[in-house]
Design a protein around this motif. Structure first.
Motif, PDB file in Angstrom:
ATOM      1  N   GLN A 163      43.481  51.731 -10.607  1.00  0.00           N
ATOM      2  CA  GLN A 163      43.159  50.940  -9.417  1.00  0.00           C
ATOM      3  C   GLN A 163      44.301  49.999  -9.043  1.00  0.00           C
ATOM      4  N   THR A 204      40.791  53.241 -15.552  1.00  0.00           N
ATOM      5  CA  THR A 204      40.500  52.002 -14.816  1.00  0.00           C
ATOM      6  C   THR A 204      41.772  51.374 -14.267  1.00  0.00           C
ATOM      7  N   ARG A 245      41.550  60.268 -11.461  1.00  0.00           N
ATOM      8  CA  ARG A 245      41.636  58.919 -10.902  1.00  0.00           C
ATOM      9  C   ARG A 245      43.081  58.541 -10.577  1.00  0.00           C
ATOM     10  N   PRO A 264      38.064  45.156 -13.057  1.00  0.00           N
ATOM     11  CA  PRO A 264      37.615  45.174 -11.656  1.00  0.00           C
ATOM     12  C   PRO A 264      37.007  43.865 -11.166  1.00  0.00           C
ATOM     13  N   SER A 269      44.855  57.812  -6.843  1.00  0.00           N
ATOM     14  CA  SER A 269      45.554  56.567  -6.512  1.00  0.00           C
ATOM     15  C   SER A 269      47.009  56.798  -6.144  1.00  0.00           C
TER      16      SER A 269
END
Length: 822
Positions: free
Chosen positions: A437, A434, A475, A376, A479
């Motif tokens: 994203q 993660t 997650r 990130p 997305s």
């Protein structure tokens, strides 16, 4: 110092100096030092000594040969250093006292030196004392610096760490005046103390003993991390060749400390912008360290704001080596390093990764964690190899689950090491979440959902792995791109959901409570995000999930009941509870969810479910839920009545939150509401005082708030005070027919509140007229009460006078037996 404390201090010093008296505990002595520190920072230490000669008497007394407690000796050393921090007081004490306390003639040669607390007190005393140039001369003359060198290797980690920090402090103090005005001053012209410390560091770096090298590297790391003056550049230029020589040894000694030092230097604004060979040293270190040792260095380099591009590429290649090894061992190409100018080195990783399971697991977990931290960040490498990283992570998860079919000996070794490894599964699922994203090819995203479904359906998945799988799944669903012109999930995500929802009931029926809890948390998140989308609603209503969730309201585990309450609150808010007339459950009879939640709030023995119910009720009231909007006043009255009797302060505090929502809605302040609410709250027009406040009186909101104002748990009282202040401000412009209310009624309520404040809360207030409430609010000093509540609860007990009294009282009460009355 207060006169009362000055009168108590001589007696206390006599007690501390008497070896026959019981020794005060460490907490009392620490508080006493804090008090002296406050006094010396606000005024003159010399004046303090002159006005209280008993302090000087105590310091002189501890020098006499006697069986003095190590605690008192350590306290005296710290006190002496604190007083000598001011130069005039230092001169006053320097003649005989300070050399005997901190020199070789003091505790250093005595039996008390074997106590770590005394050695620590000696270091802390010197740290306080070293504040001015006179102290530097004293340190050089009394031999203290050599003692600090020896204490770096002390058996107590606290003492060793404090000794290293003291060396850094002395080095910085030595150069504070000498080198700042002369940036070009070389180390040979530095003050004596600084030269002595630098020579010791050089000697340690040349040593063959790893502990000595570690000590030197740690001192330098702290120095460059805290000091950003020009002299640090001179220091690094002198010592960097010795640091570079460490890379020539096999294995590299103190590799972890070496990495910390190099990153500390790289973060220094003075050193990173100079031409002192830093980047070349970092590149050499990356190539000399093993992949396990180089990983933290590579991550640190990639986090730097300013760094040569070639070094960043090398660091990223080092960080990616383990995942490249996974792809190559499972015959997947192209490798991760293809996008990085062909920088290689994967063969080193293969040799390191495959020999043992411990090495393989440790290296993969660290690599995945490092990449998760890097992903990130705005300064992450660009282009970011999203697709290869996704492929490698999915492959690792399949190797761990035993579903991969290795095509080489290396792949077989990896599979044998990783199958069933929970540590790697958790790390890989975290990183996979993660990676949601970013974007990836449709084929790879399909593989991601496939491996997640495998983990969610596998009976071999451990509870912690399942929780991570649920989190990663949510997650990735978040997305997923929405269908153009529609707010629903895209077709691939809908297909995945249709495959997932039949699995969820099995998890909700698991014998393991952690699995049931994770399933409910996932369900709650899904409903909150997609509860209004047609595809998700159809799939959920066609499953057994809503019915099973309601059954879990009576689960034997309190955490599960709390999660079930949250999930049912969401289901009901979104209209996803199965109704009696639904074709899925013909002839079914739906119980009242409101009644069931009230039962939990009233009777559940654990606090977590009751707190969850209060959160659901507050949200229902805020959103205008159908079960609440039918008779809002009756609902609020029942909830506040139950919450007021709850022993859990968080339930009572949440009751005040619900009361505030009702207050805002009643007085016409608009509140946010759910778009799916059956009856959204309508802001009431401005009205006279009696009309506006009468609903609040009917639900006995004021009695609930007034009781909470004197709650024994401070957060509840503070929240109530804020609520009443808000109400008083809202009603400031109102004027009722009776003005300020009848005097007898107001006096009666105020008398009752005084009894409640004294602890007698048995008598209820009953129904209060609005005018009486406003009059009572205006007569109360709510601002003063809020100030009292904001103060520390031990504001009286921790006063210096109270501390001295307690320490003196302990002497007679304890006798020979020590006890910690705190």
């Amino acid at each position: 110092m207060d006169p009362e404390c000055s009168q108590l201090l001589p007696a206390l010093c006599s007690v501390l100096a008497d070896p026959r008296q019981p020794v005060a505990d460490d907490t009392c002595l620490e508080k006493l030092l804090d008090w002296f520190k406050t006094i010396t920072e606000a005024g003159s230490s010399l004046l303090l000594l002159q006005e209280n000669p008993c302090l000087l008497g105590l310091l002189c007394h501890v020098l006499k040969p006697q069986d003095l407690s190590p605690r008192v000796l350590a306290f005296s050393l710290r006190l002496a250093g604190m007083l000598a921090a001011q130069e005039d007081c230092f001169q006053y004490l320097q003649g005989e006292l300070l050399p005997r306390l901190f020199g070789e003639a003091g505790p250093l040669g005595g039996a008390a030196w074997t106590a770590p607390s005394v050695r620590s007190g000696w270091i802390q005393g010197l740290r306080s004392l070293a504040r001015h140039p006179s102290a530097l001369c004293f340190l050089a003359d009394c031999g203290a610096v050599d003692t600090i060198f020896s204490l770096q290797g002390d058996s107590s980690l606290f003492v060793a760490s404090a000794a290293g920090q003291l060396l850094v402090h002395i080095l910085g103090l030595s150069l504070q005046g000498a080198a700042e005005g002369h940036p070009g001053l070389q180390t040979g012209d530095w003050p004596v103390c600084a030269q002595k410390i630098v020579s010791h560091i050089e000697e340690s770096l040349r040593s063959a003993a790893t502990p000595q090298i570690t000590q030197a590297l740690n001192v330098l790391t702290t120095t460059f991390g805290h000091c950003h003056n020009p002299w640090t550049q001179v220091l690094w230029v002198r010592l960097s060749p010795l640091v570079a020589c460490l890379l020539e040894k096999d294995p590299v000694p103190a590799a972890h400390s070496l990495v910390d030092l190099l990153l500390s230097v790289a973060r220094s604004s003075v050193l990173s912008s100079s031409s002192c060979g830093l980047w070349e040293t970092l590149a050499q270190t990356l190539s000399h360290l093993s992949p396990t040792q180089a990983g933290p260095l590579a991550l640190g380099i990639l986090k730097l704001q300013e760094c040569p591009q070639a070094l960043r590429a090398q660091a990223f290649a080092v960080l990616l080596q383990p995942l490249t090894c996974v792809l190559e061992a499972t015959a997947q190409a192209p490798g991760l390093l293809d996008s990085l100018d062909g920088t290689g080195g994967a063969s080193v990783t293969v040799d390191t990764l495959l020999p043992s399971k411990a090495a393989c697991v440790g290296l993969l977990c660290r690599t995945l964690a490092h990449l998760e931290l890097l992903q990130p960040l705005p300064q992450r490498p660009s282009p970011w190899p999203q697709a290869p990283l996704l492929g490698a992570t999915v492959t690792i998860l399949r190797l761990c689950s035993g579903l991969a079919t290795p095509t080489s000996d290396a792949g077989g070794h990896l599979c044998a090491f990783l199958v069933g490894c929970v540590r790697v599964q958790r790390a890989a699922l975290d990183f996979l979440g993660t990676l949601s994203q970013g974007t990836g090819p449709r084929e790879l995203v399909t593989r991601v959902f496939a491996v997640l479904l495998e983990y969610l359906t596998s009976p071999d998945s451990s509870p912690t792995v399942l929780k991570k799988a649920f989190q990663a799944t949510f997650r990735w669903l978040q997305s997923s791109p929405e269908t153009p012109g529609c707010s629903d999930l895209d077709p691939h995500a809908q297909l995945f959901l249709r495959e997932l929802l039949p699995v969820l009931p099995k998890r909700l029926c698991s014998p393991c409570w952690e699995v049931r809890d994770s399933g409910l948390e996932f369900l709650t998140q899904m409903i909150g995000h997609w509860g209004g989308q047609a595809g998700f609603r159809r799939a959920l209503l066609a499953s057994e999930v809503p019915e099973l969730t309601e059954q879990l309201l009576r689960d034997p585990e309190s955490y599960v009941r709390a999660s079930a309450v949250a999930a049912m609150g969401q289901l009901s808010s979104q209209g996803l509870r199965v109704t009696p007339a639904s074709p899925e459950h013909p002839g079914g009879r739906q119980k009242s969810l409101l009644a069931e939640l009230l039962r939990i709030l009233s009777t559940d023995s654990e606090g977590f479910p009751r707190r969850a119910v209060m959160h659901v009720f507050t949200q229902w009231l805020r959103d205008g839920h159908a079960d609440v909007a039918g008779d809002t006043e009756r609902f609020v009255a029942r909830v506040l009545q139950v919450a007021s009797q709850d022993l859990d302060w968080e339930v009572r505090a949440q009751g005040l939150e619900l009361a505030l929502v009702f207050l805002e809605q009643t007085l016409g302040r608009p509140s946010s509401h759910c778009p799916y609410a059956v009856t959204p709250p309508v802001a009431a027009p401005p009205s006279p005082l009696a009309q506006a406040l009468r609903p609040l009186c009917r639900v006995q909101l004021f009695e609930f708030a007034f009781r909470a104002l004197f709650d024994c748990d401070r957060p509840v009282a503070q929240k109530s005070c804020d609520l009443l202040l808000f109400l008083r401000a809202q009603t400031a412009s109102y004027s009722g027919p009776q003005g300020s209310g009848s005097v007898p009624e107001v006096a009666s309520v105020e008398a009752a509140l005084q009894r409640w404040q004294a602890g007698d809360q048995g008598q209820p207030l009953g129904y209060l007229e609005p005018e009486v409430v406003v009059a009572v609010l205006r007569s109360m000093d709510l601002e003063g009460l809020r100030g009292v509540l904001a103060e520390s609860s031990d504001r009286v007990e921790k006063s210096p006078q109270s501390l001295l009294q307690d320490m003196l009282a302990t002497v007679g009460a304890l006798g020979e037996d020590e006890a910690d009355c705190y």
